[in-house]
Write an enzyme that holds these catalytic residues in place. Structure first.
Site, mmCIF file in Angstrom:
data_model
loop_
_atom_site.group_PDB
_atom_site.id
_atom_site.type_symbol
_atom_site.label_atom_id
_atom_site.label_comp_id
_atom_site.label_asym_id
_atom_site.label_seq_id
_atom_site.Cartn_x
_atom_site.Cartn_y
_atom_site.Cartn_z
ATOM 1 N N VAL A 11 0.631 -1.138 -0.009
ATOM 2 C CA VAL A 11 -0.005 -0.084 0.129
ATOM 3 C C VAL A 11 1.024 1.180 0.022
ATOM 4 C CG1 VAL A 11 -1.438 1.341 1.589
ATOM 5 C CG2 VAL A 11 -2.196 -0.962 0.945
ATOM 6 N N LEU A 153 -7.175 -0.141 -2.871
ATOM 7 C CA LEU A 153 -6.730 -0.875 -3.781
ATOM 8 C C LEU A 153 -6.446 -2.434 -3.769
ATOM 9 C CD1 LEU A 153 -3.588 -1.673 -3.064
ATOM 10 C CD2 LEU A 153 -2.998 0.313 -3.244
ATOM 11 N N LYS A 207 -13.923 0.779 5.904
ATOM 12 C CA LYS A 207 -12.948 -0.383 5.225
ATOM 13 C C LYS A 207 -13.343 -1.801 5.712
ATOM 14 C CE LYS A 207 -9.592 -2.019 3.317
ATOM 15 N NZ LYS A 207 -9.350 -2.096 1.992
ATOM 16 N N ASN A 211 -14.687 -4.771 3.125
ATOM 17 C CA ASN A 211 -14.048 -6.148 2.963
ATOM 18 C C ASN A 211 -14.745 -7.311 3.408
ATOM 19 O OD1 ASN A 211 -11.826 -5.163 1.729
ATOM 20 N ND2 ASN A 211 -10.367 -5.456 3.422
ATOM 21 N N PHE A 252 -17.233 -10.768 -7.812
ATOM 22 C CA PHE A 252 -16.912 -11.314 -6.509
ATOM 23 C C PHE A 252 -17.974 -12.496 -6.516
ATOM 24 C CE2 PHE A 252 -13.551 -9.601 -3.959
ATOM 25 C CZ PHE A 252 -13.397 -8.455 -4.803
ATOM 26 N N HIS A 254 -17.227 -15.462 -8.266
ATOM 27 C CA HIS A 254 -16.460 -16.418 -8.992
ATOM 28 C C HIS A 254 -16.434 -17.805 -7.986
ATOM 29 C CE1 HIS A 254 -16.436 -14.339 -12.789
ATOM 30 N NE2 HIS A 254 -15.529 -13.547 -12.057
ATOM 31 N N GLY A 256 -14.639 -20.691 -5.949
ATOM 32 C CA GLY A 256 -13.328 -21.090 -6.214
ATOM 33 C C GLY A 256 -12.876 -21.741 -4.628
ATOM 34 N N GLY A 260 -8.602 -15.588 0.335
ATOM 35 C CA GLY A 260 -7.365 -15.413 1.142
ATOM 36 C C GLY A 260 -6.590 -14.156 0.987
ATOM 37 N N CYS A 263 -5.631 -9.120 3.434
ATOM 38 C CA CYS A 263 -6.421 -8.410 3.808
ATOM 39 C C CYS A 263 -7.846 -9.049 4.312
ATOM 40 C CB CYS A 263 -7.205 -7.311 2.750
ATOM 41 S SG CYS A 263 -5.871 -6.125 2.673
HETATM 42 P P1 NAD Z 1 3.117 -4.650 4.031
HETATM 43 O O1 NAD Z 1 3.405 -5.535 4.952
HETATM 44 O O2 NAD Z 1 3.463 -4.856 2.623
HETATM 45 O O3 NAD Z 1 4.063 -3.107 4.273
HETATM 46 C C1 NAD Z 1 4.321 -2.637 5.448
HETATM 47 C C2 NAD Z 1 5.460 -1.940 5.589
HETATM 48 O O4 NAD Z 1 5.499 -1.289 6.844
HETATM 49 C C3 NAD Z 1 6.651 -2.981 5.664
HETATM 50 O O5 NAD Z 1 7.575 -2.715 4.861
HETATM 51 C C4 NAD Z 1 7.149 -2.568 7.186
HETATM 52 O O6 NAD Z 1 8.619 -2.871 7.430
HETATM 53 C C5 NAD Z 1 6.893 -1.278 7.413
HETATM 54 N N1 NAD Z 1 6.900 -0.629 8.795
HETATM 55 C C6 NAD Z 1 6.413 -1.179 9.782
HETATM 56 N N2 NAD Z 1 6.329 -0.234 10.849
HETATM 57 C C7 NAD Z 1 7.158 0.731 10.533
HETATM 58 C C8 NAD Z 1 7.636 1.899 10.875
HETATM 59 N N3 NAD Z 1 7.421 2.305 12.479
HETATM 60 N N4 NAD Z 1 8.148 2.935 10.157
HETATM 61 C C9 NAD Z 1 8.594 2.720 8.799
HETATM 62 N N5 NAD Z 1 8.192 1.559 8.019
HETATM 63 C C10 NAD Z 1 7.405 0.561 8.969
HETATM 64 O O7 NAD Z 1 1.681 -4.206 4.233
HETATM 65 P P2 NAD Z 1 0.362 -3.837 3.135
HETATM 66 O O8 NAD Z 1 0.123 -4.903 2.470
HETATM 67 O O9 NAD Z 1 1.186 -2.461 2.442
HETATM 68 O O10 NAD Z 1 -0.499 -3.353 4.286
HETATM 69 C C11 NAD Z 1 -0.266 -1.924 4.722
HETATM 70 C C12 NAD Z 1 -1.774 -1.724 5.540
HETATM 71 O O11 NAD Z 1 -2.626 -1.426 4.430
HETATM 72 C C13 NAD Z 1 -2.419 -2.884 6.314
HETATM 73 O O12 NAD Z 1 -3.119 -2.307 7.239
HETATM 74 C C14 NAD Z 1 -3.539 -3.582 5.275
HETATM 75 O O13 NAD Z 1 -4.581 -4.021 5.907
HETATM 76 C C15 NAD Z 1 -3.737 -2.107 4.349
HETATM 77 N N6 NAD Z 1 -4.198 -2.534 3.034
HETATM 78 C C16 NAD Z 1 -3.554 -3.498 2.393
HETATM 79 C C17 NAD Z 1 -3.837 -3.557 1.074
HETATM 80 C C18 NAD Z 1 -3.299 -4.729 0.341
HETATM 81 O O14 NAD Z 1 -3.707 -5.157 -0.898
HETATM 82 N N7 NAD Z 1 -1.940 -5.225 0.506
HETATM 83 C C19 NAD Z 1 -5.247 -3.160 0.548
HETATM 84 C C20 NAD Z 1 -5.904 -2.151 1.347
HETATM 85 C C21 NAD Z 1 -5.305 -2.091 2.556
#
Ligand code: NAD
Length: 437
Positions: A11, A153, A207, A211, A252, A254, A256, A260, A263
């Protein structure tokens, strides 16, 4: 505007580069030096279509940079995003907020002028209040606002989703903070993207509700697929028939192997915990979680039954195509492939697997299976081929070659990407989900 992204994961990195592409000056911070090192050297630590070139373009334009140092980044920023992970807390399933609170504390120490701190991580209702209290312990309250701005996203289509969202949700009652948020997202107003301006708590819950609803839709059609199998109906026909109803919608639906990813599993669980803490029960979502857990077991059984009459897979080799939880990502978090493969292994099978992007990640969870170079090497010597993730390249396999390579022409298609009639005509023992074979 000077923007800081704390957390440079799926994100944070996508949001950061897209804000840079909107014309803002963006610094992405991560505490993981190996990630920052890769980015500073022109690489990308995750697989996301289109990300590499967009990052390169904005770095070259001088609008995007990467650092491990929160201090240098936050001083002089107008907007600081928190985009760190909020995984399930071990043991109780609540969202683990330690990374969010640690980030808030770090940010608080370096705020200078008026700064909007924006929570993009998915966080339970009330987290914004806590973040405000943490920062308020160190900073004068007139010097900052805390806003909720959840991200919607999808991995695999993240850039397009960020730049052309269905809506942007902004949770704050502060006019000053709303004005900063409008400036941040100004290019989207030109496209008339709806902006949901609301209070912080409602924004945080939007949010989770979103989900949970999508997870429910997937689980609903999965149960319908089970019923279709019992009564000789076709779930794809049922999906089409109900999806054309505008009140239901086609997406949504489909059938399967169960949802997973990073999120839905953790967010459905966390929202049921929030409800319990608030003295109520989300019975529908609790049922969805239970049905989805069971689904992965059922899918493994589907494979076992297609290969062996007595449930024993000793001496059998199963070839698996697709490991990531969905196509176009290397994300293996909570992928259905993991419990399915573990059950096949527990039943005695040897596993050969191929995924276009997720094999490196998969090795952490599944170190003892054989990883292959392509679908054909994977099929070689298999007693069955199982499609778990519907990567485009699996839709156009050379089936004659696959049949020659397999020990037995058994194909279990957990994504319904092939036609039962066609597969039967080609001499395959074909099993899919919710369709007569
Ligand atoms: P991720 O694990 O890919 O990335 C998180 C990053 O934060 C890691 O690289 C970690 O090293 C860094 N981090 C943690 N603490 C830190 C700090 N104090 N200072 C600097 N960096 C730090 O996680 P993600 O998939 O990007 O998800 C982030 C958030 O967004 C979550 O709450 C998730 O639920 C939400 N989200 C994710 C998605 C998705 O598709 N992945 C979609 C929507 C929302």
């Amino acid at each position: 505007m000077r923007v800081v992204m704390i957390g440079t994961g799926y994100v944070g990195l996508v949001s950061g580069v897209c804000f840079a592409d909107f014309g803002h000056d963006v610094i992405c911070v991560d505490k993981d030096p190996s990630k920052i090192d890769v980015l500073q050297n022109g690489g990308i630590p995750i697989f996301e279509p289109g990300l590499e070139s967009l990052v390169a373009k904005n770095v070259a334009a001088g609008r995007l940079s990467f650092t491990t140092k929160t201090k240098d980044a936050v001083a002089n920023a107008s907007a600081v995003f928190i985009a760190v992970g909020t995984p399930s807390r071990r043991g109780d399933g609540h969202a683990d907020l330690r990374y969010v609170y640690a980030a808030a504390k770090e940010i608080a120490g370096y705020i200078k002028g008026y700064t909007v701190v924006i929570n993009k991580s998915t966080v339970p209702v009330g987290t914004g209040d806590e973040v405000e209290a943490i920062i308020g312990n160190i900073c004068n309250s007139s010097n900052f606002d805390v806003v909720s701005n959840p991200e919607f996203l999808r991995e695999g289509a993240a850039i397009q989703d960020f730049k052309r969202p269905d809506r942007v949700v902004v949770g704050t009652l502060s006019d000053k903070a709303r004005s900063v948020m409008r400036s941040l997202y100004r290019p989207l107003f030109i496209n008339e993207t709806p902006m949901v301006l609301t209070d912080r708590r409602s924004s945080e819950l939007i949010k989770y509700a979103g989900n949970a609803f999508l997870a429910t839709k997937i689980t609903f059609i999965n149960e319908m697929a089970d019923l279709c199998e019992r009564v000789g109906a076709n779930v794809q026909e049922v999906s089409r028939g109900i999806g054309l109803d505008g009140r239901i919608g086609k997406k949504f639906l489909h059938a399967g192997p169960g949802y997973g990813g990073s999120c839905f599993p953790k967010d459905t669980l966390a929202v049921t915990k929030t409800a319990k803490d608030a003295g109520t029960t989300l019975q529908i979502i609790e049922a969805v979680i239970a049905v989805n857990e069971e689904r992965k077991e059922t899918m493994a059984s589907k494979v076992i039954n297609a290969v062996s009459k007595d449930g024993n897979l000793s001496g059998k080799t199963i070839s698996i195509l697709g490991l990531s939880y969905k196509p176009n990502t290397d994300d293996m978090r909570d992928s259905p492939s993991i419990p399915i493969i573990k059950k096949l292994v527990a039943s005695g099978a040897s596993i050969r697997a191929f995924d276009p992007e997720a094999m490196q990640e998969a090795k952490r969870e599944l170190p003892d299976i054989t990883y292959c170079r392509d679908p054909y090497e994977c099929a070689k010597g298999g007693d069955a081929l199982v499609i778990i993730t519907e990567w485009d390249q699996f839709r156009a396999l050379d089936l004659t070659r696959i049949k020659e390579l397999l020990n037995a022409p058994t194909l279990i298609d957990l994504r319904n990407i092939y036609s039962p009639d066609n597969m039967a005509a080609r001499g395959f023992n074909y099993t899919s989900v919710g369709r007569p074979s």
